[in-house]
Design an enzyme around this catalytic site. Structure first.
Site, PDB file in Angstrom:
ATOM      1  CG  ASP A 111     -20.874  35.048  24.169  1.00  0.00           C
ATOM      2  OD1 ASP A 111     -20.940  36.654  23.661  1.00  0.00           O
ATOM      3  OD2 ASP A 111     -20.024  35.036  24.958  1.00  0.00           O
ATOM      4  CE1 TYR A 145     -26.858  33.199  30.252  1.00  0.00           C
ATOM      5  CE2 TYR A 145     -26.274  34.453  31.955  1.00  0.00           C
ATOM      6  CZ  TYR A 145     -26.179  34.494  30.985  1.00  0.00           C
ATOM      7  OH  TYR A 145     -27.505  35.648  30.795  1.00  0.00           O
TER       8      TYR A 145
END
Length: 279
Positions: free
Chosen positions: A71, A131
């Site tokens: 994003d 992540y």
């Protein structure tokens, strides 16, 4: 069959056209100034910048394919991508990296370029990802952490966070800890459990002075899944919901989605795993 299903089915079997070879790129970027990885109408996506850099450096028109979207505002330490280039371009992999970096803004760097098998696909061959999420604890946000970490000041129940991290490990339906990308109605998304089920192999909390780091490794991550996990963990850590509330997000797929989304600035794609090993 959805458009993504069609692309998935086709993308797994198509190599480069005749006279072309496939390159695998490892890319790092600061996501702050960009509108995310995905190419955008009017530009501003990291994918757009790399496509433009290839055209500037070599006059080749090609389209870089990434391992997945990040994003706007999300960073990457090692995103993986591939592209197809003509065999007639006689450049070493080191020369490719140098040429592309010379044409890219400093917030995007090509760390490595290598030739790869013609059927390699950065997205469809990915076996897992890691992540990392960074949280800054002191009252004052360091200027060097602006847009690099989530500023969370105040008491936190870290034992509750660790308990929740233990619950995360395993295979779960993450429909309540992910967002609808808009490619299907929410009622349909909730019925297609195979689309929202993922396996988390590792979920860890680390304390390092003023910094908290949460790290997650799994076979895949849904849209906004990590940010919703982190936001929900901090919601529990602040005492606003009991830890059992977080557990129910994993075990009861019929309830409402969590609305606790951590900001993009603290999220980093650390690495992408492939069957032959990490890039």
């Amino acid at each position: 069959m959805s458009r993504s299903d069609v692309e998935s089915k086709a993308g797994r079997h198509h190599g480069p056209p005749p006279g072309f070879k496939r390159l695998r790129l490892t890319i790092a970027y600061c996501g702050t100034p960009w509108r995310g990885w995905q190419s955008q109408e009017g530009g501003g996506g990291i994918q757009d910048e790399i496509n433009t850099a290839i055209r500037k450096a070599t006059r080749i028109e090609t389209r870089v394919q990434g391992s997945g979207r990040t994003d706007a505002g999300v960073h990457a330490l090692a995103q993986t991508a591939h592209c197809d280039v003509p065999d007639t371009v006689r450049m070493s992999t080191e020369a490719w990296a140098h040429a592309l970096n010379a044409c890219l803004p400093l917030t995007i760097r090509i760390l490595n370029v290598e030739e790869c098998p013609p059927l390699f696909h950065a997205r469809f061959d990915a076996a897992g990802k890691t992540y990392r999420y960074r949280i800054w604890r002191p009252r004052m946000l360091s200027p060097f952490e602006a847009d690099r970490a989530w500023h969370v000041y105040g008491p936190l129940d870290l034992d509750a966070v660790r308990w929740c991290c233990e619950k995360l490990v395993g295979t779960h339906n993450f429909v309540r800890l992910s967002a609808n990308r808009g490619d299907m109605p929410e009622t349909e998304r909730r019925q297609r459990t195979e689309k929202t089920t993922r396996t988390i192999h590792r979920a860890e909390l680390r304390e390092d002075g003023d910094l908290l780091t949460l790290e997650f490794s799994g076979d895949g991550f849904l849209y906004k899944m990590v940010r919703l996990i982190v936001g929900s963990l901090i919601h529990v850590a602040r005492g606003r919901e009991p830890k059992e509330w977080f557990a129910r997000l994993l075990t009861d797929p019929t309830g409402p989605q969590s609305n606790q989304t951590a900001p993009a600035c603290g999220l980093y794609l650390v690495r992408v795993e492939y069957p032959q090993g990490p890039i």
